[in-house]
Design a protein around this motif. Structure first.
Motif, PDB file in Angstrom:
ATOM      1  N   ALA A   1      21.461  11.489 -23.703  1.00  0.00           N
ATOM      2  CA  ALA A   1      21.005  10.135 -23.033  1.00  0.00           C
ATOM      3  C   ALA A   1      19.315   9.792 -22.983  1.00  0.00           C
ATOM      4  O   ALA A   1      18.620   9.069 -23.074  1.00  0.00           O
ATOM      5  N   HIS A   2      18.466  11.629 -22.515  1.00  0.00           N
ATOM      6  CA  HIS A   2      17.188  11.301 -22.434  1.00  0.00           C
ATOM      7  C   HIS A   2      16.447  11.097 -23.449  1.00  0.00           C
ATOM      8  O   HIS A   2      15.446  10.285 -23.375  1.00  0.00           O
TER       9      HIS A   2
ATOM     10  N   LEU B   1      27.914  19.316 -20.876  1.00  0.00           N
ATOM     11  CA  LEU B   1      27.812  19.260 -20.014  1.00  0.00           C
ATOM     12  C   LEU B   1      25.766  18.972 -20.551  1.00  0.00           C
ATOM     13  O   LEU B   1      24.540  19.246 -20.217  1.00  0.00           O
ATOM     14  N   LEU B   2      25.824  20.673 -21.708  1.00  0.00           N
ATOM     15  CA  LEU B   2      24.576  20.468 -22.174  1.00  0.00           C
ATOM     16  C   LEU B   2      24.384  18.926 -22.878  1.00  0.00           C
ATOM     17  O   LEU B   2      22.797  18.947 -23.094  1.00  0.00           O
TER      18      LEU B   2
ATOM     19  N   ALA C   1      17.010   7.212 -24.065  1.00  0.00           N
ATOM     20  CA  ALA C   1      16.018   6.444 -22.768  1.00  0.00           C
ATOM     21  C   ALA C   1      14.896   6.569 -23.590  1.00  0.00           C
ATOM     22  O   ALA C   1      13.892   5.233 -23.538  1.00  0.00           O
TER      23      ALA C   1
ATOM     24  N   SER D   1      25.019  16.207 -23.554  1.00  0.00           N
ATOM     25  CA  SER D   1      24.740  15.077 -22.999  1.00  0.00           C
ATOM     26  C   SER D   1      24.054  14.243 -22.450  1.00  0.00           C
ATOM     27  O   SER D   1      23.645  13.169 -22.636  1.00  0.00           O
ATOM     28  N   PRO D   2      22.975  15.549 -21.393  1.00  0.00           N
ATOM     29  CA  PRO D   2      22.199  14.789 -20.599  1.00  0.00           C
ATOM     30  C   PRO D   2      20.545  15.316 -21.515  1.00  0.00           C
ATOM     31  O   PRO D   2      19.930  13.778 -20.930  1.00  0.00           O
ATOM     32  N   THR D   3      20.920  15.720 -22.510  1.00  0.00           N
ATOM     33  CA  THR D   3      20.018  15.437 -23.991  1.00  0.00           C
ATOM     34  C   THR D   3      19.999  14.636 -24.223  1.00  0.00           C
ATOM     35  O   THR D   3      18.789  13.436 -25.147  1.00  0.00           O
TER      36      THR D   3
ATOM     37  N   PHE E   1      29.439  22.439 -24.129  1.00  0.00           N
ATOM     38  CA  PHE E   1      28.621  21.622 -24.814  1.00  0.00           C
ATOM     39  C   PHE E   1      28.679  20.757 -24.170  1.00  0.00           C
ATOM     40  O   PHE E   1      27.519  20.168 -24.444  1.00  0.00           O
TER      41      PHE E   1
ATOM     42  N   THR F   1      26.032   8.237 -18.839  1.00  0.00           N
ATOM     43  CA  THR F   1      25.399   9.495 -18.832  1.00  0.00           C
ATOM     44  C   THR F   1      26.412  10.179 -17.859  1.00  0.00           C
ATOM     45  O   THR F   1      27.553  11.374 -18.407  1.00  0.00           O
ATOM     46  N   LYS F   2      26.372   9.977 -16.410  1.00  0.00           N
ATOM     47  CA  LYS F   2      27.363  10.313 -15.050  1.00  0.00           C
ATOM     48  C   LYS F   2      28.715  10.098 -15.225  1.00  0.00           C
ATOM     49  O   LYS F   2      29.058  11.354 -15.469  1.00  0.00           O
TER      50      LYS F   2
ATOM     51  N   LEU G   1      22.893   3.654 -19.425  1.00  0.00           N
ATOM     52  CA  LEU G   1      22.792   5.290 -19.394  1.00  0.00           C
ATOM     53  C   LEU G   1      22.928   6.064 -18.404  1.00  0.00           C
ATOM     54  O   LEU G   1      24.190   6.470 -18.582  1.00  0.00           O
ATOM     55  N   GLN G   2      22.576   5.531 -17.136  1.00  0.00           N
ATOM     56  CA  GLN G   2      22.575   6.061 -16.310  1.00  0.00           C
ATOM     57  C   GLN G   2      24.518   6.510 -16.198  1.00  0.00           C
ATOM     58  O   GLN G   2      24.715   7.282 -15.648  1.00  0.00           O
TER      59      GLN G   2
ATOM     60  N   THR H   1      30.632  11.812 -18.434  1.00  0.00           N
ATOM     61  CA  THR H   1      30.315  13.493 -18.414  1.00  0.00           C
ATOM     62  C   THR H   1      30.862  14.020 -17.280  1.00  0.00           C
ATOM     63  O   THR H   1      32.531  15.265 -17.927  1.00  0.00           O
TER      64      THR H   1
END
Lengths: 161, 114
Positions: B80-81, B73-74, B84, B76-78, B71, B38-39, B34-35, B42
Motif C-alpha cells: 500500500a505504501h 501482515l508484512l 501510494a 500488505s502495508p508495504t 506474510f 489495506t486495513k 487504499l486505506q 488484511t
C-alpha cells in the motif's frame, strides 16, 4: 555468523512451508535459501536478531497485542465510514516526526501506521513521515505527531533501539 | 466447538473483506481507497486463514495458513505504501475535499531550491 542466522531462519520457513523432510525437498530448500541469501542478505535488517533478548521479547509481545487491538479498531473505523450514507471523511496528507533511528524500528512503525485507524504512511524523508489521514482532527503538527506516532513509538523504542 | 469458532471467524472475515470492497468503490480517490483496501482486506484475509487453523487443527495446511498470515501482515502495508507513494509521485491529485497536502508542498519546495 549473521549469514548463518539468516540461513537458519529462512530454512525453518522453508521446512514449515513444504512440511516434509525428504532429502529432495531439503536439498532444493538449501539451494533456494542460499540464492535468496546471496542476493537479498544485505537488505536483511541488522537489528532483527536483537529481539531474542528476553526483555525485548516481552515488549514485542505487548506490542503485538496493542497492534492487534488497533487493527480491529481500524476495521470498525473503516466500516463505519464506508457504510455511512454521508461518507464522513476529511482526508489529507500530514507530516509527522519520529525519533526512531534504526531501519527495523522505522519499518515496523510505518507498517503499523498503515494498519491503524485512518492512517496510511506514504513516504519517509529524513526524520519525517508523510501520512495520509482519512479524518484530520487537528492541523497542529505536534498534536498530529502525538496522535499518530506516539502510540507505537515508545514500545518500538524498547524493542528495537 | 472448533468448527463453530472457525465458522464465526470465516463469516466475520468475509464481512470485513466485503466492507473493504465497498470502500474501494465508494471512497473518492486512490489514497482513501487504499486505506479501505489495506486495513479491511488484511484483517479479513487473516481471519479467513485463521479459520483454517480452527477447522483442521495443527497440520500441514494450518501451518501454511499461519505463515501466510505473517506474510500478508508484512507485505500488505508495504505494498500500500509503495502504491501510494508511486501514485503521488506520478502526480495523481488528492480528492477535492482534502484539507491539506504537506507532501506536495514539501516536494514543490524542494524542486524550487533545485
Amino acid at each position: 555468523m549473521k549469514r548463518f542466522i539468516h540461513f537458519l531462519i529462512l530454512m525453518i520457513v522453508w521446512l514449515l512451508l513444504t512440511w516434509s523432510l525428504q532429502w529432495q525437498e531439503v536439498l532444493v530448500g538449501v539451494v533456494v535459501v542460499l540464492i535468496a541469501e546471496l542476493f537479498l542478505g544485505d537488505i536483511f535488517p541488522a537489528g532483527a536478531v536483537k529481539v531474542f533478548n528476553p526483555v525485548r521479547f516481552f515488549w514485542l509481545v505487548v506490542y503485538v497485542l496493542v497492534f492487534l487491538w488497533y487493527v480491529v479498531k481500524a476495521n470498525f473505523d473503516v466500516a463505519y465510514r464506508v457504510l455511512n450514507l454521508y461518507l464522513p471523511i476529511k482526508p489529507g496528507i500530514v507530516k509527522v516526526r519520529t525519533r526512531l533511528k534504526t531501519d527495523m524500528a522505522r519499518t515496523f512503525l510505518a507498517n503499523s501506521i498503515t494498519l491503524t485507524p485512518g492512517t496510511l504512511s506514504i513516504d519517509l524523508v529524513g526524520d519525517h513521515l508523510y501520512v495520509h489521514w482519512i479524518n484530520i482532527v487537528s492541523e497542529d503538527p505536534t498534536r498530529e505527531t502525538e496522535i499518530i506516532v506516539r502510540r507505537f513509538e515508545s514500545l518500538l523504542e524498547r524493542i528495537f533501539e | 466447538m472448533n468448527e463453530t469458532a472457525g465458522l464465526i471467524l470465516l463469516i466475520v472475515g468475509i464481512a470485513f473483506d466485503v466492507v473493504g470492497c465497498i470502500g474501494l468503490v465508494r471512497l473518492p480517490d486512490v489514497y482513501n481507497r487504499l486505506q479501505a483496501a489495506t486495513k479491511c482486506v488484511t484483517l479479513g484475509t487473516c481471519m479467513i486463514l485463521l479459520s483454517v487453523l480452527f477447522y483442521t487443527g495443527i497440520n500441514q495446511m494450518s501451518v501454511k495458513a499461519l505463515l501466510c498470515i505473517w506474510f500478508v501482515l508484512l507485505t500488505s502495508p508495504t505494498g500500500a505504501h509503495a502504491i501510494a507513494r508511486a501514485a503521488h509521485r506520478s502526480g495523481i491529485p488528492l480528492w477535492d475535499g482534502s484539507i491539506m497536502d504537506k507532501y506536495a508542498e514539501d516536494r514543490e519546495g524542494a524542486e524550487d531550491k533545485v
